[in-house]
Motif scaffolding. Structure first.
Motif, PDB file in Angstrom:
ATOM      1  N   PHE A 139       0.844  -1.198   0.000  1.00 12.71           N
ATOM      2  CA  PHE A 139       0.000   0.000   0.000  1.00 12.71           C
ATOM      3  C   PHE A 139       0.876   1.244   0.000  1.00 12.71           C
ATOM      4  O   PHE A 139       2.015   1.230   0.475  1.00 12.71           O
ATOM      5  N   ALA A 140       0.335   2.307  -0.579  1.00 13.43           N
ATOM      6  CA  ALA A 140       1.098   3.538  -0.747  1.00 13.43           C
ATOM      7  C   ALA A 140       0.181   4.743  -0.611  1.00 13.43           C
ATOM      8  O   ALA A 140      -1.044   4.640  -0.743  1.00 13.43           O
ATOM      9  N   ASP A 141       0.788   5.881  -0.357  1.00 10.62           N
ATOM     10  CA  ASP A 141       0.088   7.165  -0.339  1.00 10.62           C
ATOM     11  C   ASP A 141       0.876   8.085  -1.261  1.00 10.62           C
ATOM     12  O   ASP A 141       1.996   8.482  -0.936  1.00 10.62           O
ATOM     13  N   ILE A 142       0.318   8.420  -2.421  1.00 14.10           N
ATOM     14  CA  ILE A 142       1.092   9.201  -3.385  1.00 14.10           C
ATOM     15  C   ILE A 142       1.254  10.653  -2.962  1.00 14.10           C
ATOM     16  O   ILE A 142       2.096  11.364  -3.509  1.00 14.10           O
ATOM     17  N   SER A 143       0.471  11.108  -1.989  1.00 11.95           N
ATOM     18  CA  SER A 143       0.629  12.487  -1.529  1.00 11.95           C
ATOM     19  C   SER A 143       1.817  12.633  -0.588  1.00 11.95           C
ATOM     20  O   SER A 143       2.410  13.709  -0.487  1.00 11.95           O
ATOM     21  N   GLY A 145       4.306   9.876  -0.338  1.00 11.87           N
ATOM     22  CA  GLY A 145       5.398   9.025  -0.788  1.00 11.87           C
ATOM     23  C   GLY A 145       5.580   7.769   0.042  1.00 11.87           C
ATOM     24  O   GLY A 145       6.497   6.983  -0.211  1.00 11.87           O
ATOM     25  N   GLU A 146       4.722   7.537   1.032  1.00  6.54           N
ATOM     26  CA  GLU A 146       4.818   6.315   1.832  1.00  6.54           C
ATOM     27  C   GLU A 146       4.531   5.095   0.959  1.00  6.54           C
ATOM     28  O   GLU A 146       3.629   5.121   0.125  1.00  6.54           O
ATOM     29  N   SER A 222      19.252  -4.640  -6.931  1.00  6.95           N
ATOM     30  CA  SER A 222      18.765  -5.695  -6.048  1.00  6.95           C
ATOM     31  C   SER A 222      17.781  -5.097  -5.049  1.00  6.95           C
ATOM     32  O   SER A 222      17.869  -3.911  -4.705  1.00  6.95           O
ATOM     33  N   LEU A 223      16.868  -5.933  -4.568  1.00  3.41           N
ATOM     34  CA  LEU A 223      15.894  -5.484  -3.568  1.00  3.41           C
ATOM     35  C   LEU A 223      16.282  -5.913  -2.154  1.00  3.41           C
ATOM     36  O   LEU A 223      15.500  -5.753  -1.220  1.00  3.41           O
ATOM     37  N   GLU A 224      17.494  -6.433  -1.994  1.00  3.24           N
ATOM     38  CA  GLU A 224      17.922  -6.912  -0.679  1.00  3.24           C
ATOM     39  C   GLU A 224      17.879  -5.810   0.376  1.00  3.24           C
ATOM     40  O   GLU A 224      17.534  -6.045   1.532  1.00  3.24           O
ATOM     41  N   GLY A 225      18.225  -4.615  -0.011  1.00  4.63           N
ATOM     42  CA  GLY A 225      18.243  -3.512   0.945  1.00  4.63           C
ATOM     43  C   GLY A 225      16.868  -3.079   1.416  1.00  4.63           C
ATOM     44  O   GLY A 225      16.755  -2.296   2.370  1.00  4.63           O
ATOM     45  N   PHE A 226      15.822  -3.591   0.777  1.00  4.24           N
ATOM     46  CA  PHE A 226      14.458  -3.215   1.156  1.00  4.24           C
ATOM     47  C   PHE A 226      13.786  -4.275   2.026  1.00  4.24           C
ATOM     48  O   PHE A 226      12.638  -4.100   2.444  1.00  4.24           O
ATOM     49  N   GLY A 227      14.489  -5.376   2.267  1.00  4.86           N
ATOM     50  CA  GLY A 227      13.968  -6.392   3.168  1.00  4.86           C
ATOM     51  C   GLY A 227      12.900  -7.290   2.593  1.00  4.86           C
ATOM     52  O   GLY A 227      12.226  -8.012   3.342  1.00  4.86           O
ATOM     53  N   CYS A 228      12.730  -7.281   1.278  1.00  3.72           N
ATOM     54  CA  CYS A 228      11.657  -8.092   0.685  1.00  3.72           C
ATOM     55  C   CYS A 228      12.152  -8.995  -0.438  1.00  3.72           C
ATOM     56  O   CYS A 228      11.340  -9.542  -1.188  1.00  3.72           O
ATOM     57  N   SER A 229      13.456  -9.141  -0.574  1.00  9.70           N
ATOM     58  CA  SER A 229      14.001  -9.892  -1.710  1.00  9.70           C
ATOM     59  C   SER A 229      13.573 -11.354  -1.712  1.00  9.70           C
ATOM     60  O   SER A 229      13.572 -12.001  -2.759  1.00  9.70           O
ATOM     61  N   GLU A 230      13.206 -11.890  -0.534  1.00  7.05           N
ATOM     62  CA  GLU A 230      12.774 -13.287  -0.441  1.00  7.05           C
ATOM     63  C   GLU A 230      11.253 -13.415  -0.391  1.00  7.05           C
ATOM     64  O   GLU A 230      10.728 -14.475  -0.063  1.00  7.05           O
ATOM     65  N   TRP A 231      10.560 -12.340  -0.705  1.00  9.31           N
ATOM     66  CA  TRP A 231       9.096 -12.337  -0.680  1.00  9.31           C
ATOM     67  C   TRP A 231       8.557 -12.112  -2.096  1.00  9.31           C
ATOM     68  O   TRP A 231       8.208 -10.990  -2.467  1.00  9.31           O
ATOM     69  N   PRO A 232       8.475 -13.130  -2.908  1.00  6.99           N
ATOM     70  CA  PRO A 232       8.034 -12.935  -4.300  1.00  6.99           C
ATOM     71  C   PRO A 232       6.617 -12.374  -4.432  1.00  6.99           C
ATOM     72  O   PRO A 232       6.339 -11.594  -5.347  1.00  6.99           O
ATOM     73  N   PRO A 254       7.937  10.339  -8.618  1.00  5.92           N
ATOM     74  CA  PRO A 254       9.219  10.657  -7.966  1.00  5.92           C
ATOM     75  C   PRO A 254       9.140  10.777  -6.454  1.00  5.92           C
ATOM     76  O   PRO A 254      10.162  10.655  -5.768  1.00  5.92           O
ATOM     77  N   GLN A 255       7.942  11.018  -5.907  1.00  8.68           N
ATOM     78  CA  GLN A 255       7.832  11.191  -4.457  1.00  8.68           C
ATOM     79  C   GLN A 255       7.987   9.884  -3.691  1.00  8.68           C
ATOM     80  O   GLN A 255       8.218   9.889  -2.480  1.00  8.68           O
ATOM     81  N   ILE A 256       7.856   8.748  -4.385  1.00 10.51           N
ATOM     82  CA  ILE A 256       8.083   7.456  -3.732  1.00 10.51           C
ATOM     83  C   ILE A 256       9.565   7.130  -3.829  1.00 10.51           C
ATOM     84  O   ILE A 256      10.071   6.771  -4.894  1.00 10.51           O
ATOM     85  N   LEU A 257      10.259   7.264  -2.714  1.00 10.01           N
ATOM     86  CA  LEU A 257      11.715   7.134  -2.689  1.00 10.01           C
ATOM     87  C   LEU A 257      12.200   5.828  -2.075  1.00 10.01           C
ATOM     88  O   LEU A 257      13.366   5.467  -2.226  1.00 10.01           O
ATOM     89  N   LYS A 258      11.329   5.141  -1.353  1.00  9.43           N
ATOM     90  CA  LYS A 258      11.748   3.885  -0.731  1.00  9.43           C
ATOM     91  C   LYS A 258      10.547   2.975  -0.534  1.00  9.43           C
ATOM     92  O   LYS A 258       9.390   3.420  -0.572  1.00  9.43           O
ATOM     93  N   LEU A 259      10.843   1.709  -0.305  1.00  8.68           N
ATOM     94  CA  LEU A 259       9.829   0.701  -0.010  1.00  8.68           C
ATOM     95  C   LEU A 259      10.133   0.135   1.366  1.00  8.68           C
ATOM     96  O   LEU A 259      11.233  -0.366   1.610  1.00  8.68           O
ATOM     97  N   SER A 260       9.180   0.232   2.275  1.00  7.56           N
ATOM     98  CA  SER A 260       9.369  -0.258   3.643  1.00  7.56           C
ATOM     99  C   SER A 260       8.674  -1.605   3.805  1.00  7.56           C
ATOM    100  O   SER A 260       7.459  -1.714   3.603  1.00  7.56           O
TER     101      SER A 260
END
Length: 280
Positions: A139-143, A145-146, A222-232, A254-260
């Motif tokens: 889930f995201a909030d485009i206003s 960037g979450e 790589s997505l390893e730095g986002f903590g989801c690389s093993e979650w297809p 552009p406001q979405i800068l990271k994936l938590s």
């Protein structure tokens, strides 16, 4: 039935945007025609008129001033409608014949960042992807960037997903067309009966496409730095959601800068009934 060149252009663009009310730019107004005009006049309390369609035919029409369009769009999406904004994309003085027009943005409840149509609510748009006894959820909030994602697994994964939906109460949920009916029948949406749901292209839910979308967005290999690389499944849901946002907004986000990434199992879990009793 023969129609005027302008209405022919309108009908062509409308055909490419099924399910959306088309705001068609004509001078200083956004006009709606046919069924869209009937809906717009009723929901927005606009005067319904008509326009010449050629050969003694007329079509229903209503419109709103372009400078006030945001408030009207907000009222429509608050009522659960999707709005496609069609602009003139060339200078009328330089046009050879009919001015070129195209949809520059599609506005939905989860992508409307202006105004106060949903004042007091978060602006989350969510995406679900179904696996074998597991779900990918993003889930995201485009206003703001979450952007969050998780993969929910185990015997009670459907119940946990339903409670996650209740917890964040998104304005919109995106699903893959081939999974929509199953999700509806599963009862996952029962606690949020009025929530706006939409489908997006199946190709967005192909793992490689989804992963590449995320890599491109964040400029990584790589997505390893986002903590989801093993979650297809989480990767699929996240990439599909990002693709949907790009498709509706017609540009990068552009406001979405990271994936938590997060795990529901790491928190004391309160189901929706408990949350209601505690008034959370």
């Amino acid at each position: 039935m023969a129609v005027t060149p302008m209405l022919e252009q309108y009908l062509s663009i409308k055909k490419d945007n099924p399910g959306a009310i088309l705001f068609f730019r004509l001078g200083d107004f956004y006009e709606m025609f046919n069924d869209d005009a009937l809906i717009g006049s009723k929901e927005l309390e606009l005067t319904l008129t008509s326009r010449d369609a050629g050969k003694d035919n007329r079509v229903p029409m209503c419109g709103v001033p372009y400078h006030a369009a945001s408030s009207y769009i907000g009222r429509l999406v608050e009522k659960g409608y999707k709005v496609a904004i069609c602009e003139q994309v060339e200078d009328p003085r330089e046009a050879k014949g009919l001015v070129k027009r195209e949809v520059v943005r599609v506005v939905t409840p989860g992508t409307f960042a202006e105004g106060s149509a949903f004042e007091g609510q978060n602006g989350y748009i969510a995406c679900i992807y179904v696996g074998k006894e597991a779900y990918g959820f993003a889930f995201a909030d485009i206003s703001t960037g979450e952007f969050f994602t998780t993969q929910i697994e185990g015997a009670n994964c459907a119940g946990i997903l339903a409670d996650e939906l209740y917890r964040i109460t998104p304005l919109e949920i995106i699903t893959a067309p081939r999974q929509t009916a199953w999700l509806k029948e599963s009862g996952i949406f029962d606690r949020l009966p009025g929530i706006y749901r939409d489908e997006t292209a199946e190709r967005f839910f192909q793992y490689d496409n989804a992963r590449n979308e995320l890599l491109e967005q964040f400029g990584v290999v790589s997505l390893e730095g986002f903590g989801c690389s093993e979650w297809p499944l989480a990767i699929t849901a996240s990439g599909a959601l990002l693709s949907y946002l790009r498709e509706t907004q017609k540009h990068a986000i552009p406001q979405i800068l990271k994936l938590s990434s997060y795990q529901t199992s790491k928190y004391m879990y309160l189901d929706s009934s408990t949350r209601r009793n505690l008034e959370l």
